[in-house]
Scaffold this motif. Structure first.
Motif, PDB file in Angstrom:
ATOM      1  N   THR A 485       0.828  -1.191   0.000  1.00  0.00           N
ATOM      2  CA  THR A 485       0.000   0.000   0.000  1.00  0.00           C
ATOM      3  C   THR A 485       0.869   1.250   0.000  1.00  0.00           C
ATOM      4  OG1 THR A 485      -0.142  -0.139   2.414  1.00  0.00           O
ATOM      5  CG2 THR A 485      -1.956  -1.094   1.139  1.00  0.00           C
ATOM      6  N   TYR A 486       0.258   2.373  -0.344  1.00  0.00           N
ATOM      7  CA  TYR A 486       0.985   3.637  -0.447  1.00  0.00           C
ATOM      8  C   TYR A 486       1.675   3.984   0.871  1.00  0.00           C
ATOM      9  CZ  TYR A 486       1.868   8.504  -1.784  1.00  0.00           C
ATOM     10  OH  TYR A 486       2.466   9.704  -2.084  1.00  0.00           O
ATOM     11  N   ASP A 487       1.000   3.743   2.008  1.00  0.00           N
ATOM     12  CA  ASP A 487       1.565   4.080   3.319  1.00  0.00           C
ATOM     13  C   ASP A 487       2.494   3.007   3.863  1.00  0.00           C
ATOM     14  OD1 ASP A 487      -0.238   2.107   3.998  1.00  0.00           O
ATOM     15  OD2 ASP A 487      -1.620   3.438   5.048  1.00  0.00           O
ATOM     16  N   GLY A 488       2.645   1.879   3.153  1.00  0.00           N
ATOM     17  CA  GLY A 488       3.560   0.833   3.584  1.00  0.00           C
ATOM     18  C   GLY A 488       3.060  -0.023   4.730  1.00  0.00           C
ATOM     19  N   LYS A 489       1.791   0.099   5.089  1.00  0.00           N
ATOM     20  CA  LYS A 489       1.281  -0.637   6.245  1.00  0.00           C
ATOM     21  C   LYS A 489       0.855  -2.067   5.900  1.00  0.00           C
ATOM     22  CE  LYS A 489      -0.306   3.437   8.811  1.00  0.00           C
ATOM     23  NZ  LYS A 489      -1.472   4.117   9.437  1.00  0.00           N
ATOM     24  N   CYS A 503       0.682  -7.405   7.732  1.00  0.00           N
ATOM     25  CA  CYS A 503       0.603  -6.072   8.325  1.00  0.00           C
ATOM     26  C   CYS A 503       1.976  -5.707   8.880  1.00  0.00           C
ATOM     27  CB  CYS A 503      -0.440  -6.048   9.442  1.00  0.00           C
ATOM     28  SG  CYS A 503      -0.588  -4.437  10.260  1.00  0.00           S
ATOM     29  N   THR A 504       2.498  -4.533   8.508  1.00  0.00           N
ATOM     30  CA  THR A 504       3.843  -4.124   8.938  1.00  0.00           C
ATOM     31  C   THR A 504       3.819  -3.176  10.130  1.00  0.00           C
ATOM     32  OG1 THR A 504       3.955  -2.174   7.491  1.00  0.00           O
ATOM     33  CG2 THR A 504       4.557  -4.298   6.522  1.00  0.00           C
ATOM     34  N   ILE A 505       2.650  -2.887  10.673  1.00  0.00           N
ATOM     35  CA  ILE A 505       2.548  -1.911  11.769  1.00  0.00           C
ATOM     36  C   ILE A 505       3.007  -2.536  13.080  1.00  0.00           C
ATOM     37  CG2 ILE A 505       0.978  -0.382  13.018  1.00  0.00           C
ATOM     38  CD1 ILE A 505      -0.892  -0.527  10.611  1.00  0.00           C
ATOM     39  N   PHE A 506       3.720  -1.759  13.874  1.00  0.00           N
ATOM     40  CA  PHE A 506       4.081  -2.172  15.228  1.00  0.00           C
ATOM     41  C   PHE A 506       4.273  -0.927  16.089  1.00  0.00           C
ATOM     42  CE2 PHE A 506       8.179  -1.254  13.410  1.00  0.00           C
ATOM     43  CZ  PHE A 506       8.982  -0.851  14.465  1.00  0.00           C
ATOM     44  N   ILE A 507       4.266  -1.121  17.384  1.00  0.00           N
ATOM     45  CA  ILE A 507       4.482  -0.041  18.344  1.00  0.00           C
ATOM     46  C   ILE A 507       5.877  -0.196  18.927  1.00  0.00           C
ATOM     47  CG2 ILE A 507       3.633   1.112  20.412  1.00  0.00           C
ATOM     48  CD1 ILE A 507       1.709   1.174  18.061  1.00  0.00           C
ATOM     49  N   ASP A 508       6.709   0.828  18.808  1.00  0.00           N
ATOM     50  CA  ASP A 508       8.084   0.730  19.301  1.00  0.00           C
ATOM     51  C   ASP A 508       8.134   0.920  20.816  1.00  0.00           C
ATOM     52  OD1 ASP A 508       7.847   3.429  19.810  1.00  0.00           O
ATOM     53  OD2 ASP A 508       9.260   4.073  18.274  1.00  0.00           O
ATOM     54  N   LYS A 509       9.324   0.869  21.361  1.00  0.00           N
ATOM     55  CA  LYS A 509       9.471   0.926  22.813  1.00  0.00           C
ATOM     56  C   LYS A 509       9.048   2.265  23.398  1.00  0.00           C
ATOM     57  CE  LYS A 509      14.370   2.202  22.425  1.00  0.00           C
ATOM     58  NZ  LYS A 509      15.748   1.811  22.777  1.00  0.00           N
ATOM     59  N   ASP A 510       8.979   3.303  22.553  1.00  0.00           N
ATOM     60  CA  ASP A 510       8.543   4.622  23.017  1.00  0.00           C
ATOM     61  C   ASP A 510       7.053   4.839  22.833  1.00  0.00           C
ATOM     62  OD1 ASP A 510      11.185   5.318  23.668  1.00  0.00           O
ATOM     63  OD2 ASP A 510      11.593   5.938  21.606  1.00  0.00           O
ATOM     64  N   GLY A 511       6.355   3.801  22.388  1.00  0.00           N
ATOM     65  CA  GLY A 511       4.918   3.907  22.214  1.00  0.00           C
ATOM     66  C   GLY A 511       4.497   4.527  20.903  1.00  0.00           C
ATOM     67  N   LYS A 512       5.407   4.684  19.952  1.00  0.00           N
ATOM     68  CA  LYS A 512       5.084   5.286  18.664  1.00  0.00           C
ATOM     69  C   LYS A 512       4.772   4.202  17.636  1.00  0.00           C
ATOM     70  CE  LYS A 512       8.082   9.314  19.376  1.00  0.00           C
ATOM     71  NZ  LYS A 512       9.234  10.090  18.844  1.00  0.00           N
ATOM     72  N   GLU A 513       3.797   4.505  16.776  1.00  0.00           N
ATOM     73  CA  GLU A 513       3.447   3.572  15.712  1.00  0.00           C
ATOM     74  C   GLU A 513       4.411   3.712  14.550  1.00  0.00           C
ATOM     75  OE1 GLU A 513      -0.782   2.707  14.426  1.00  0.00           O
ATOM     76  OE2 GLU A 513      -0.016   3.682  12.594  1.00  0.00           O
ATOM     77  N   LYS A 514       4.959   2.581  14.115  1.00  0.00           N
ATOM     78  CA  LYS A 514       5.891   2.560  12.987  1.00  0.00           C
ATOM     79  C   LYS A 514       5.555   1.393  12.072  1.00  0.00           C
ATOM     80  CE  LYS A 514       9.946   4.655  15.238  1.00  0.00           C
ATOM     81  NZ  LYS A 514      11.387   4.467  15.571  1.00  0.00           N
ATOM     82  N   THR A 515       6.253   1.332  10.950  1.00  0.00           N
ATOM     83  CA  THR A 515       6.152   0.180  10.057  1.00  0.00           C
ATOM     84  C   THR A 515       7.502  -0.522   9.995  1.00  0.00           C
ATOM     85  OG1 THR A 515       6.815   1.289   8.008  1.00  0.00           O
ATOM     86  CG2 THR A 515       4.490   1.465   8.648  1.00  0.00           C
ATOM     87  N   GLY A 516       7.495  -1.744   9.494  1.00  0.00           N
ATOM     88  CA  GLY A 516       8.722  -2.517   9.396  1.00  0.00           C
ATOM     89  C   GLY A 516       9.725  -1.946   8.412  1.00  0.00           C
TER      90      GLY A 516
END
Length: 571
Positions: A485-489, A503-516
């Motif tokens: 997808t365009y957003d990489g999710k 699905c490439t979405i995950f939450i990092d150790k700082d609580g921010k949503e990122k993709t792989g």
């Protein structure tokens, strides 16, 4: 595809079901080995009847010869699976066969009222005493013996205690006991894992194959399901798209076409590639030219228009890959240099409006010609740039960017060129070890996802082509096509027998949503979803029922893909 009979439901309203259940009770749940003739004689003659001594002597003599009696097959595929209290009863099934193909009279019939479904290793029936070491096979009574693998196309229906699969026909197992159905599914997955990866389906074996970060891939049932709840959002309208026709009775046939685009394939005119446009049109590239189709919110529909190839060299063969560029007015076509091989020595630039090949470009690095397996745009949306001059290339062990300008940044003068212009290698990496890259795609910001022969899917950020941020393990089948997808999710991978949605979405150790693509996902990875045809449709599609080029639309995560009817090898 198929008759009017349901793919999901078996007609069990007849007396066959009661017959099977009554037999199960009469035989004390023992379906493995029929009683020997002597035992049958005793039962028939009554409890007090004596068996002649001569018959007993013959029976003892036969057993001393170690003849192959019909012993019950062990339902336990590996030492890691504990045997059940009464395995012979649990593996009791009623076997159905589908007949009639896709005709209106197609139906399910009872093939065996009572049989045992078991898993055995290939070679278990040989005469030597050595333990069998072949692959696991599914055995159902005396009628079915098939290797456990993706080719079975096995699908389960828990509510019905039913399993459908393909093995020289389409079969269905109806389990007599709920526990037997669950036991069968667990053993099937264990056998499938061992056949696919060559290690036992233990915790150690799964960790060896997937690694500790991909535990959810090894046990999808234990994964986090919350991420998939967001994937059920409805379609959203996209810019510059044609509205869907109104739902009137007169438009019903058209609506059916929009749900699944299936163009009749004539001999020698198979579809090779789909170039999905962001504007009004998309393009199906075939042997004789390009078919123009109309984009709608929920699909594509033929316009009855086509563009025939003209110009270029006389050895211009059927393109296997098409890439839209320069505001979708031009198209790069990549043709194999050798029959049967996907690699190409260059690309042909086609003007869509005139249908003429205006240039033939060569792949070259450091003065030496090289081949490419696949090409794609710099980013998802770069095809809308009227001045686009760069694109990405992929080979078995190469990932790079090509530039259509010369080294001074000036567009090459194609009209006065005496030989094919040369594409400039501007960025990339040649991997020393065998990565066996097969296909790739790019996101809106230029990040790259690459699929491999071993099934691995690697994610590269827009800033580096050397080191993957995330590498998803393979699931046993080569990746033949990728989209993102365009957003990489979301990533959609295609194999011959199934589509894989990641699905490439995950939450990092700082609580921010990122993709792989932007960070290492670690253990915060959701299990993928596998999408495939049900066994009946897969079988009816024929021997070459391979999936081709699964894709996302531009406006949502809904998939459009070329199915078997669009494959060049299916007629």
């Amino acid at each position: 595809m198929g008759g009017s009979h349901s793919r999901e439901d078996l007609d069990l309203s007849d007396s066959d079901s009661e017959d099977a259940e009554s037999r199960a009770s009469d035989n004390s749940s023992d379906y493995g080995t029929p009683p020997p003739a002597s035992a049958s004689s005793k039962a028939a003659s009554g409890a007090g009847a004596a068996t002649p001594a001569s018959i007993d002597a013959i029976d003892r003599h036969l057993r001393s010869l170690h003849l192959k009696y019909n012993e019950p097959i062990s339902p336990n595929p590996s030492p890691g699976l504990a045997p059940t209290a009464n395995p012979a009863a649990l593996n009791a099934v009623k076997l159905y066969l589908h007949i009639g193909g896709s005709s209106p009279s197609a139906k399910w019939i009872v093939s065996d009222r009572l049989a045992a479904a078991s898993f055995v290793r290939a070679g278990d029936d040989e005469d030597d005493d050595a333990p069998a070491s072949g692959p696991w096979c599914l055995v159902v009574g005396s009628k079915i013996r098939a290797r456990v693998g993706p080719e079975l196309q096995l699908k389960t229906f828990p509510a019905q205690r039913r399993v459908d699969f393909v093995a020289d026909g389409v079969w269905a197992l109806k389990f007599l006991h709920a526990d037997g159905f669950g036991d069968f599914c667990a053993k099937y997955h264990s056998c499938l894992f061992e056949n696919s990866y060559g290690v036992a389906a233990t915790d150690e074996g799964r960790a060896k194959v997937f690694g500790k970060d991909f535990a959810a891939w090894a046990r999808p049932e234990d994964g986090d399901e919350s991420i998939w709840e967001d994937a059920t959002d409805g379609f959203s309208p996209g810019p510059k798209r044609s509205p869907m026709p109104p739902r009137t009775p007169a438009m019903k046939p058209l609506m059916e076409d929009l749900r699944e685009f299936e163009e009749p394939v004539e001999e020698g005119s198979g579809i090779q590639s789909l170039a999905l446009g962001a504007l009004d049109n998309s393009f199906l590239v075939g042997d004789s030219g390009i078919q123009v189709v109309r984009n709608f919110e929920h699909g594509i529909h033929g316009k009855g228009m086509s563009v025939k190839f003209s110009g270029g060299s006389t050895n211009f063969s059927t393109p296997k890959k098409a890439l839209l560029m320069r505001a979708e007015t031009n198209m790069l076509l990549m043709s194999p240099a050798t029959d049967g091989k996907p690699h190409a020595k260059g690309v042909h630039q086609l003007d869509i409006e005139t249908g003429k090949v205006v240039s033939e470009w060569k792949f070259e690095k450091d003065g030496a010609d090289i081949n490419m397996r696949d090409i794609t745009n710099d980013s998802k949306g770069a095809q809308m740039d009227p001045s686009e001059s760069t694109f990405l290339g992929l080979d078995d062990n190469r990932l790079c960017r090509w530039d259509m300008r010369d080294r001074r940044g000036i567009v090459q003068n194609l009209a006065t060129a005496t030989e094919s212009p040369v594409l400039q290698w501007t960025q990339g990496h040649q991997f020393s070890r065998g990565t066996n890259f097969q296909c790739f795609a790019s996101t809106g910001d230029g990040s790259i996802v690459v699929g491999s022969l071993d099934g691995k899917i690697r994610l590269y950020s827009k800033s580096s082509m050397r080191m993957a941020k995330t590498a998803f393990p393979g699931l046993g089948s080569p990746i033949t096509h990728l989209d993102v997808t365009y957003d990489g999710k979301w990533i959609l991978g295609t194999t011959d027998t199934y589509l894989i949605l990641i699905c490439t979405i995950f939450i990092d150790k700082d609580g921010k949503e990122k993709t792989g693509f932007s960070g290492r996902m670690g253990h915060r990875i959701a299990a993928p979803r596998l999408l495939k045809l049900n066994p009946l449709d897969s079988h009816l599609a024929g021997a070459n029922n391979r999936f081709r080029e699964g894709r996302f639309s531009w406006v949502s995560i809904a998939c459009h893909f070329l199915t078997m009817k669009l494959c060049s090898d299916y007629h």
